[in-house]
Structure formats: structure tokens, C-alpha cells
Design a protein around this motif. Structure first.
Motif, PDB file in Angstrom:
ATOM      1  N   LEU A 107      32.011  97.867   6.632  1.00  0.00           N
ATOM      2  CA  LEU A 107      30.903  97.523   7.526  1.00  0.00           C
ATOM      3  C   LEU A 107      29.606  97.674   6.751  1.00  0.00           C
ATOM      4  CD1 LEU A 107      31.755  99.481  10.811  1.00  0.00           C
ATOM      5  CD2 LEU A 107      31.933  97.038  10.424  1.00  0.00           C
ATOM      6  N   VAL A 108      28.784  96.630   6.776  1.00  0.00           N
ATOM      7  CA  VAL A 108      27.482  96.676   6.128  1.00  0.00           C
ATOM      8  C   VAL A 108      26.431  96.474   7.218  1.00  0.00           C
ATOM      9  CG1 VAL A 108      25.981  95.607   4.407  1.00  0.00           C
ATOM     10  CG2 VAL A 108      28.458  95.720   4.008  1.00  0.00           C
ATOM     11  N   PRO A 109      25.512  97.438   7.391  1.00  0.00           N
ATOM     12  CA  PRO A 109      24.487  97.275   8.430  1.00  0.00           C
ATOM     13  C   PRO A 109      23.685  95.991   8.238  1.00  0.00           C
ATOM     14  CG  PRO A 109      24.505  99.524   7.607  1.00  0.00           C
ATOM     15  CD  PRO A 109      25.406  98.716   6.696  1.00  0.00           C
ATOM     16  N   GLY A 110      23.379  95.311   9.331  1.00  0.00           N
ATOM     17  CA  GLY A 110      22.606  94.064   9.314  1.00  0.00           C
ATOM     18  C   GLY A 110      23.485  92.855   9.086  1.00  0.00           C
ATOM     19  N   TRP A 111      22.947  91.689   9.377  1.00  0.00           N
ATOM     20  CA  TRP A 111      23.686  90.446   9.173  1.00  0.00           C
ATOM     21  C   TRP A 111      23.309  89.869   7.833  1.00  0.00           C
ATOM     22  CZ3 TRP A 111      23.246  87.475  14.456  1.00  0.00           C
ATOM     23  CH2 TRP A 111      24.107  88.081  15.377  1.00  0.00           C
ATOM     24  N   GLU A 112      24.300  89.737   6.991  1.00  0.00           N
ATOM     25  CA  GLU A 112      24.099  89.105   5.694  1.00  0.00           C
ATOM     26  C   GLU A 112      25.060  87.934   5.617  1.00  0.00           C
ATOM     27  OE1 GLU A 112      24.442  91.809   2.445  1.00  0.00           O
ATOM     28  OE2 GLU A 112      23.371  93.384   3.520  1.00  0.00           O
ATOM     29  N   ALA A 119      28.684  90.230  12.911  1.00  0.00           N
ATOM     30  CA  ALA A 119      29.300  90.743  14.129  1.00  0.00           C
ATOM     31  C   ALA A 119      28.357  91.748  14.781  1.00  0.00           C
ATOM     32  CB  ALA A 119      30.640  91.394  13.811  1.00  0.00           C
ATOM     33  N   ARG A 120      28.629  92.022  16.046  1.00  0.00           N
ATOM     34  CA  ARG A 120      27.854  93.000  16.795  1.00  0.00           C
ATOM     35  C   ARG A 120      28.808  94.059  17.322  1.00  0.00           C
ATOM     36  NH1 ARG A 120      22.906  92.712  18.601  1.00  0.00           N
ATOM     37  NH2 ARG A 120      22.830  90.461  18.404  1.00  0.00           N
ATOM     38  N   ILE A 121      28.422  95.324  17.189  1.00  0.00           N
ATOM     39  CA  ILE A 121      29.257  96.425  17.673  1.00  0.00           C
ATOM     40  C   ILE A 121      29.163  96.481  19.195  1.00  0.00           C
ATOM     41  CG2 ILE A 121      29.588  98.931  17.686  1.00  0.00           C
ATOM     42  CD1 ILE A 121      28.437  98.976  14.838  1.00  0.00           C
ATOM     43  N   VAL A 122      30.312  96.446  19.867  1.00  0.00           N
ATOM     44  CA  VAL A 122      30.325  96.509  21.329  1.00  0.00           C
ATOM     45  C   VAL A 122      30.878  97.836  21.850  1.00  0.00           C
ATOM     46  CG1 VAL A 122      30.370  94.026  21.718  1.00  0.00           C
ATOM     47  CG2 VAL A 122      32.529  95.254  21.497  1.00  0.00           C
ATOM     48  N   ARG A 123      31.691  98.530  21.042  1.00  0.00           N
ATOM     49  CA  ARG A 123      32.252  99.797  21.507  1.00  0.00           C
ATOM     50  C   ARG A 123      32.650 100.648  20.314  1.00  0.00           C
ATOM     51  NH1 ARG A 123      37.588 101.537  23.926  1.00  0.00           N
ATOM     52  NH2 ARG A 123      37.016 103.223  25.325  1.00  0.00           N
ATOM     53  N   GLY A 160      25.769  97.897  19.883  1.00  0.00           N
ATOM     54  CA  GLY A 160      24.715  96.895  19.933  1.00  0.00           C
ATOM     55  C   GLY A 160      24.180  96.508  18.566  1.00  0.00           C
ATOM     56  N   ASP A 161      24.447  97.314  17.530  1.00  0.00           N
ATOM     57  CA  ASP A 161      23.944  97.013  16.193  1.00  0.00           C
ATOM     58  C   ASP A 161      24.644  95.804  15.589  1.00  0.00           C
ATOM     59  OD1 ASP A 161      22.206  99.140  16.318  1.00  0.00           O
ATOM     60  OD2 ASP A 161      23.340 100.424  14.937  1.00  0.00           O
ATOM     61  N   GLN A 162      23.923  95.106  14.740  1.00  0.00           N
ATOM     62  CA  GLN A 162      24.465  93.969  14.013  1.00  0.00           C
ATOM     63  C   GLN A 162      24.976  94.459  12.665  1.00  0.00           C
ATOM     64  OE1 GLN A 162      21.054  91.448  13.712  1.00  0.00           O
ATOM     65  NE2 GLN A 162      21.197  90.755  15.821  1.00  0.00           N
ATOM     66  N   VAL A 163      26.124  93.930  12.262  1.00  0.00           N
ATOM     67  CA  VAL A 163      26.712  94.297  10.980  1.00  0.00           C
ATOM     68  C   VAL A 163      27.292  93.064  10.310  1.00  0.00           C
ATOM     69  CG1 VAL A 163      27.287  96.654  11.696  1.00  0.00           C
ATOM     70  CG2 VAL A 163      28.982  94.842  11.967  1.00  0.00           C
TER      71      VAL A 163
END
Length: 180
Positions: A107-112, A119-123, A160-163
Motif C-alpha cells: 500500500l502506497v499512500p496517495g494515488w499514483e 483505491a480507497r480504503i473503506v474498512r 476513506g484515504d486514497q492509496v
């Protein structure tokens, strides 16, 4: 399981153990035969059938997987507008189905856009030694990722974070193999 494995090692006799429990089969056996509707799909060591499934059925049957439908072109798996490098391929381009096990993602924080799937974390379920993360790709597909709890904590991610999801290992099969 431990007792059965120990007994088998002590008496040095060939035995056939039939089970529908995949974990049990992989833990107890020296060799595994995966059968689907009376047809042998693959024979090999537990490690070889788990790490190098010969068919989509074996990949899906032995452990949890994330499934991606896409197209292989020039050494990349294209999933929608996103492309994942495959490394070495057999040169077969065309429609494909790909499998990635939940523990085979970084998992890398942010959308690259390069080298990963946005992807977006939902749970997040972070109990015990692992964090189980459910994410959605922009096409709405649910993706499951498992990483060490401490490694996840260090990323500082929340629901809710984008990865960017980066698979470390992708098993790709032609789409016709999925139907078979």
C-alpha cells in the motif's frame, strides 16, 4: 494435524488423505492433488501448487484471492485505465484474468498512476498481528489486503484515504482458462 504429520513421518508409509479443507491439505501433505469435477487440475508440493497454480481454479481454490479482469498487452495487465507491470510473460497478449492474494500487495499512500491501482480504503480491521483492509477500486470492485499490523500503523492510513495498490505477485491466465 500435527499428530497426523508426525505419525506419517514416523511410520514412513505412503498414505492418501482426502479432504476438502485446503489448509489441512497444504499443512499435512508432501504432495497435493487438486481435483475439480473429477479432473486433476494440478499435482505438486504444497508450496508449488499454492505459489504457482496451474489453472484459475487452483489459484482460487487454494486461499483467498483478489480477481481482476483485464487485458495483457506488452508485458502489462491493463485493468480499466490502469496498467500493472507483469515482469516476465509468456508473450500471450489478449483478454486475461489475474489473481493476487491479499498479502501480496504493498500500500502506497496517495494515488499514483504509475505501477499501481488507485483505491480507497473503506474498512480496516486491525486485530491481532495483521490488519485486514478492504478497499474499492474506481470501478467499484472490492479488494482485500492483509499486511502486518505494525507496518500498517506506520503508514498512518485511515478509512476513506486514497492509496495506490502495488501487487508484488500477479498470476495471469487467458480469459478462456477462467471459463474452462
Amino acid at each position: 494435524r500435527r499428530w497426523l504429520r508426525q505419525l506419517h513421518d514416523e511410520i514412513h508409509v505412503t498414505s492418501v488423505f482426502v479432504t476438502h479443507d485446503q489448509e489441512e491439505a497444504l499443512e499435512v501433505s508432501d504432495r497435493v492433488v487438486v481435483i475439480n469435477k473429477g479432473k486433476v487440475e494440478q499435482i505438486g508440493t504444497p508450496e508449488s501448487v499454492y505459489d504457482h497454480p496451474a489453472t484459475p481454479f487452483v489459484a482460487n481454490f487454494l486461499g483467498s484471492v483478489n480477481l481482476f479482469h483485464g487485458r495483457v498487452e506488452n508485458g502489462h495487465l491493463h485493468v480499466g485505465d490502469d496498467a500493472l507491470a507483469l515482469g516476465s510473460t509468456d508473450g500471450s497478449d489478449g483478454k486475461a484474468v489475474a489473481f493476487v492474494r491479499p498479502h501480496e500487495f504493498d500500500l502506497v499512500p496517495g494515488w499514483e498512476a504509475r505501477g499501481g491501482l488507485p483505491a480507497r480504503i473503506v474498512r480496516i480491521v486491525s486485530v491481532g498481528p495483521s490488519a485486514q483492509i478492504e478497499l474499492t477500486h474506481h470501478d467499484g470492485e472490492l479488494i482485500e489486503v492483509t499486511i502486518g499490523r505494525e507496518a500498517f500503523r506506520l503508514l498512518g492510513l485511515s478509512e476513506g484515504d486514497q492509496v495506490s495498490l502495488r501487487p508484488r505477485h500477479i498470476r495471469v491466465f487467458p480469459s478462456e482458462a477462467q471459463a474452462a
